[in-house]
Design an enzyme around this catalytic site. Sequence first.
Site, PDB file in Angstrom:
ATOM      1  CB  SER A  40      38.511  43.393  47.092  1.00 43.42           C
ATOM      2  OG  SER A  40      39.304  43.347  46.284  1.00 43.42           O
ATOM      3  CG  ASP A  86      37.212  41.288  44.101  1.00 41.87           C
ATOM      4  OD1 ASP A  86      35.598  41.729  44.330  1.00 41.87           O
ATOM      5  OD2 ASP A  86      38.128  41.569  44.185  1.00 41.87           O
TER       6      ASP A  86
END
Length: 338
Positions: free
Chosen positions: A79, A191
């Site tokens: 991320s 993610d």
Amino acid sequence: MTLPLRTISLATAACLLAACGGAPVKTPPPAKPVVQAPLPTPRIGLALGGGAAKGFAHIGVIKMLEASGIQADVVAGTSAGSVVGALYASGMTPYQLQQQAFALDETKIRDVSLFSGGLVKGQKLQDYVNTLLKQQPMQSFKRPFGAVATELSTGKRTVFVRGNAGQAVRASSSIPGVFEPALVGGLRYVDGGVVSPVPVDAARELGADIVIAIDISSKAAGNTPDSMLGIVNQSITIMGQKLGEQELARADIVIRPRVGQIGAADFEQKNVAILEGERATQAAMPQIRSKIAAWQRARAAAIAKRAPPPPVKPACDPSLLDRLGRWIGRDGSCIATD
């Protein structure tokens, strides 16, 4: 003419010694100085965790590590960690990373799509990263780099190490409920924090001997968020907290900058996050140096154990030729061949 017996004996001894390779007595050469072999150097891996705006703390960590003489050999990011990790692995210096952080305008990476429920598309983030990287593919980076994402259909952890860096970062940063899933090779990804909040295993797979993990994740502490982004972030935190603890246990060092007070979208706190990264790393330096020294000792011991023993010189027993050689001034002992 009859020669004396002593003359015959000396002549015989001389002949015997000559036939057997006798040589004049030589002074042994001085002993060679012992050269200490350099200690082996471990490959240092950085595992940069996710945390949205808290990710600016990674820049402070990298700054302090390099100021202390420690450079990462491999980098893995999840991320927000994939954004900083990609830029650093490409060859950017800590100073350049900080410059880019201060110059970042949030509008450069946010592209809301009205046709997908108000979600952020992620194309702007991909283009922003690729522009900073001058369109470099990941395999041409200065350091090996891996961006961790989650395949949406199976939940499988995926580590991107080749190809379009901006696209990989986009996939790694596609927070469910905020970003649209990223489409890569016909598959959709979200993610990486869903399966690997701090990518320790990915850093190890890239070849790291010592993994320094940077954990900037929030911990569920009883507070109730009141925004959509806050609710989604809290949900991911709860889901990944136990999973993250298990993976962090496999790191050699864990650095935890104090960024809990920084919100997921609080980009105005970037300077605070960078400073907290520096402080946390400075506090961890004794532990980092101790881990490196312990690895070097263990590695040197393992190498010494595998080294072949030095050759043993043959022992020479005194013989008649030895005694005769010494009598006439020659060395009749074993002749060195080196």
